[in-house]
Design an enzyme around this catalytic site. Sequence first.
Site, PDB file in Angstrom:
ATOM      1  N   CYS A 203      54.018  51.052  60.979  1.00  0.00           N
ATOM      2  CA  CYS A 203      53.500  52.212  62.419  1.00  0.00           C
ATOM      3  C   CYS A 203      52.481  52.979  62.320  1.00  0.00           C
ATOM      4  O   CYS A 203      51.636  52.895  63.346  1.00  0.00           O
ATOM      5  CB  CYS A 203      54.409  53.477  61.658  1.00  0.00           C
TER       6      CYS A 203
HETATM    7  N1  SAJ Z   1      47.475  57.064  53.712  1.00  0.00           N
HETATM    8  C1  SAJ Z   1      46.128  57.093  53.215  1.00  0.00           C
HETATM    9  N2  SAJ Z   1      46.650  59.207  53.673  1.00  0.00           N
HETATM   10  C2  SAJ Z   1      47.390  59.433  53.377  1.00  0.00           C
HETATM   11  C3  SAJ Z   1      48.696  58.876  54.023  1.00  0.00           C
HETATM   12  C4  SAJ Z   1      48.856  57.654  53.345  1.00  0.00           C
HETATM   13  O1  SAJ Z   1      45.747  56.590  52.688  1.00  0.00           O
HETATM   14  O2  SAJ Z   1      47.207  61.078  52.992  1.00  0.00           O
HETATM   15  C5  SAJ Z   1      48.218  56.127  53.471  1.00  0.00           C
HETATM   16  C6  SAJ Z   1      48.934  54.895  53.062  1.00  0.00           C
HETATM   17  O3  SAJ Z   1      48.867  54.641  51.814  1.00  0.00           O
HETATM   18  C7  SAJ Z   1      49.846  54.079  53.783  1.00  0.00           C
HETATM   19  C8  SAJ Z   1      49.537  54.400  55.399  1.00  0.00           C
HETATM   20  O4  SAJ Z   1      48.649  55.218  55.268  1.00  0.00           O
HETATM   21  O5  SAJ Z   1      48.310  52.952  53.952  1.00  0.00           O
HETATM   22  C9  SAJ Z   1      50.770  54.822  56.185  1.00  0.00           C
HETATM   23  O6  SAJ Z   1      51.475  55.917  54.977  1.00  0.00           O
HETATM   24  P1  SAJ Z   1      52.288  56.860  55.664  1.00  0.00           P
HETATM   25  O7  SAJ Z   1      52.402  57.878  54.029  1.00  0.00           O
HETATM   26  O8  SAJ Z   1      51.961  57.624  57.076  1.00  0.00           O
HETATM   27  O9  SAJ Z   1      54.154  55.650  55.520  1.00  0.00           O
HETATM   28  P2  SAJ Z   1      54.392  55.304  56.746  1.00  0.00           P
HETATM   29  O10 SAJ Z   1      53.337  53.990  57.436  1.00  0.00           O
HETATM   30  O11 SAJ Z   1      54.977  54.142  55.565  1.00  0.00           O
HETATM   31  O12 SAJ Z   1      54.827  55.835  57.951  1.00  0.00           O
HETATM   32  C10 SAJ Z   1      55.798  56.843  58.006  1.00  0.00           C
HETATM   33  C11 SAJ Z   1      56.029  56.782  59.271  1.00  0.00           C
HETATM   34  N3  SAJ Z   1      57.243  56.918  59.944  1.00  0.00           N
HETATM   35  C12 SAJ Z   1      57.371  56.818  61.294  1.00  0.00           C
HETATM   36  O13 SAJ Z   1      56.659  56.573  61.934  1.00  0.00           O
HETATM   37  C13 SAJ Z   1      58.676  57.365  61.486  1.00  0.00           C
HETATM   38  C14 SAJ Z   1      55.307  58.316  59.503  1.00  0.00           C
HETATM   39  O14 SAJ Z   1      55.605  58.935  60.619  1.00  0.00           O
HETATM   40  C15 SAJ Z   1      55.740  59.478  58.372  1.00  0.00           C
HETATM   41  O15 SAJ Z   1      55.480  60.334  58.572  1.00  0.00           O
HETATM   42  C16 SAJ Z   1      55.559  59.072  57.084  1.00  0.00           C
HETATM   43  O16 SAJ Z   1      55.755  57.299  57.081  1.00  0.00           O
HETATM   44  C17 SAJ Z   1      55.459  59.645  55.862  1.00  0.00           C
HETATM   45  O17 SAJ Z   1      55.838  61.164  56.477  1.00  0.00           O
HETATM   46  O18 SAJ Z   1      56.083  58.856  54.699  1.00  0.00           O
END
Ligand code: SAJ
Length: 439
Positions: free
Chosen positions: A276
């Site tokens: 995403c």
């Molecule tokens: N990440 C960082 N630092 C952070 C947060 C994330 O480096 O502070 C990295 C993660 O390691 C990963 C990437 O970013 O590699 C994405 O992480 P994510 O926590 O955003 O996880 P996703 O990709 O599973 O995002 C989903 C998304 N859900 C939808 O699109 C419906 C996002 O909108 C959600 O906010 C997220 O899950 C969530 O909150 O867990």
Amino acid sequence: MESSFEKLTAEINNKKARMAVVGLGYVGLPLAVVFAEAGFQVTGIDTNADKVSQLNQKESYIPDIRSERLAEVVDKGLFLAETDFSVLTDIDLVSICVPTPLRKTGDPDLSFIISAAEMIAPYLHRSMAIVFESSTYPGTTRELILPILTRDSDLVVGEGFFLIFSPERIDPGRTDFTTKNTPKVIGGMTEKCTEIALLWYGKALTSLVPVSSPEVAEMTKILENTFRMINIGMVNELAIICHRLNIDVWEVIEAASTKPFGFMKFTPGPGLGGHCIPVDPHYLSWKLKTLNYTAKFIDLASEINTDMPRFTVNLIQDALNSLQKSLNGSKVLVLGAAYKANVDDVRESPSLDVIHLLQMKGADVSYNDPYIPEISIDEEIMRSVNDLDSAISESDCVAILTNHAVYDYASILKNAHLIVDTRNALGNAGKNNPKVFRL
Ligand code: SAJ
């Protein structure tokens, strides 16, 4: 004669309206099950025959839906999986949950959305409602999907049939917010379209957010994930800056997080993974390029996030240098191939980029990830090492790239000769420790 709107409204209210979900992945399968549990007859459609037969044998391949839960709706005859789109002849409500990835060029890959619309078009009939859920650029529903659906039909949207965009908001593995209770944004092509979708989705979901158009709904999802991507990019640059200033970025972020308002915590890492966050913002910047506008924040954040694997490799190189070791020829053990902690997904995982870059520099790389038994790097298959303790003691450097909760970090700290911790997985035990280099 009863209007399409009245007919469909009645059939939704008495749950006689037959529903289909196209695309049975981490979005579509939970959606199908939630509507079946609400009493609708749901047909799941997927082009993957193996998935279809697994589901009909009551076996779920999506962790968010246990097989026992699937079995209940299958046994009640409320869920059936199919590969044949012709079942849409008798279907009134269709939710499309197909992927919207990026091509290798970084441009949107709309092929799944287009083929879904192409497959539905021949079966478009009076009193049918179609919701697209796949994250995409503003304008997709109106400019791309509607013309495909109505190419060989004289039905008028909002009168003969109804077309809506409602972005998926699934966070795989999350149990506090699920398909059922995560607020659902709903934007129809017309007011009647929105009304139909509110009635329909309101039968199974607990919180609906109507908006005035599909473009608003499409843009809402893009904003949500662009917000995350840009803030992650900002905090990654903060990590780079803190290294130059010799300040501990993790301590800074913890301290800033004590602010009870006006601040939201993000943490640096080895890069940006998942299906995403690294993807959705590029749908917007691609669309804007067609309008001769450059989305500066998106491009800058993407540049920083994309460079984090290289920054991580440099950190590993510096760590080995501190022991007068070159990266070339050193044994580096990577902990974590998944794109984020506690998931079994490697899509766009920065760990894969780090491993590739390490190998390019001559390091002897192995990896461990309890969720990911094997990965492919430049068409070479690597398997997760099983004997973690001996792999740690034999490695010149352990690089923690994904901070899975299952790891025993105290034991890793004790047994490793040198650690690069890109996720603050070791916490304070890693601070001011000569054998630990933190992002
Ligand atoms: N990440 C960082 N630092 C952070 C947060 C994330 O480096 O502070 C990295 C993660 O390691 C990963 C990437 O970013 O590699 C994405 O992480 P994510 O926590 O955003 O996880 P996703 O990709 O599973 O995002 C989903 C998304 N859900 C939808 O699109 C419906 C996002 O909108 C959600 O906010 C997220 O899950 C969530 O909150 O867990």
